[in-house]
Design a protein around this motif. Sequence first.
Motif: not given
Length: 564
Positions: A218-225, A227-233, A269-273, A279-286
């Motif tokens: 669940p810790s990884l799930r929140l991290v991906v959340d 990343v996903e939110f930052g990529t969009r918003e 990166v694996e969890e986000c994929i 990968v090219d939508d979010f990796a640049g902000r890691l």
Amino acid sequence: MGKMFSESAIERIEQEYKEWLQEYEKALQKLPERLERFSTVSDLEVKPLYTPLDIKDKDYLEDIGFPGRYPFTRGVQTTMYRARLWTMRMFAGLGTAEQTNERFHYLINHGETGLSVAFDFPTLMGYDTDSPLARGECGRCGVAIDTIEDMERLFAGINLEEVTTSMTINPPASVIWAMYIANAENQGFDRRKLGGTIQNDCLKEFIAQKTLMLPPEPSLRLVVDTVEFGTREVPRWNTISISGYHIREAGATAVQELAFTIYDGITYVEECIKRGLNVDDFAGRLSFFWNSHIDFFEEIAKMRAARRMWARIMKERFKAQKPRSMMCRFHVQTAGCSLTAQEPYNNIIRTTTEALAAILGGCQSLHTNSLDEVYMIPSEFAVKIALRTQQILADEVGVANVIDPLAGSYYVEALTDRMEEEANEYIRKLDEMGGMVAAIEKNYPQMEIADSAYRFQQQIERGEKIIIGINKFPSEIPPLEVLKIDPEIERLQIERLNRFKERRNKVKLQKALDELRRRCEGPPCWENNVMPALIEAVKAGATEQECCDVYREVFGTYTDPASF
């Protein structure tokens, strides 16, 4: 592609080297070497001399290249510091939000170019100041942030669209980030213009720092959340700062810091994929966060190796297409564990050399530790010296005038190669074990770090590794005026928290927390991303602990299994 040296040149150098080695051995008969064995602080053996023979198989374009170009060994920006200096981002947090805000303004007025927030331990663990588990800790190792009003006080008078903010927090990172965004919007700022970083690196908490809250999955799930939110918003925000710093502070070698941190990045990166992100939508902000320890050349080599490793991993393992996705951008902090209580003014010299290594290693932002940090939260006197250290290196010394000036050094290039080779061996082992979560469950990285820390301590006690003032020219710990946090702060913070809770609209608050719970209980996806619900919850008056308690109730808690 071609090698840097011709075969005929290598043959001539080999012959000359053999002759020189004979002369060297004769000289040692008259005057022996001063140490039985020369090695880096991480115990990598160091030869007496490095020559083209140590890098004879290197291909310049493939292995070294140019700044701003793959494989980014020489830096992620084409112009590096000739166009813009690194961000001078001093870590600050003490007592109340108002006191920390005062320190922020002090640093900005003296030339700091980015903010970095240190939170107290209850905040780091997801507890409010009024929790029984938080008693006696308010403001001790950072600032206490319980509510959105605390966040407002923390950044009062600061333009959040102009200054980037780094927040060193992990399990509750999503909640604190939600408070930051909500406060910024309440102040009239656009979330899409906000820039900064949340550390948000749950994996290294299991490995090293141990501010634990939820189990790994669940810790990884929140991290991906996030990343996903930052990529969009929040497209200017670095949603994870993949941190080797705390791994190194726990006793890891430079190679272990490099390997375990890079593998944590691979895992994110694996969890986000898996979530469905491109990968090219979010990796640049890691981004990454490295420790600059006391061994000057080893740290430079580590940072150069990190860029090359990450570029190759992103291109070959994850098939990234955009150059920015392959860039290992990083913040550096000088090594707290290298500072001594004995003769604390010597820590200025240690911090200066570590900062110089970070600059020559190509950092994007830098924190320099203060001379009194081994005792306490830094005093204004000490933190000003630490900031001035960066400014003198930037503007007086000349090291920022040339991009990657140590490239081509036989020693630096050979050491960079060795760091990469040994780190890649760890990465192969972690792959074989089934990934970082499986390795953590087996206590593999934890025990590797513990063994390294033990070996280093033995070397200090045997005098094989020298620390001035400790095992060479030993010195007494001098009396130093220590900054103390007034215990009255805790009582006042609890009173303020109680008044805040009394003013809330209970119906609106409960509705917001129910929505957060619903999203946590649902399957991981954009519709169940926790960030929109968190922002609404903190705007409705939810405290940090109330949000984290939802996490704990839905996902369970994690207790570190002791292992020896």
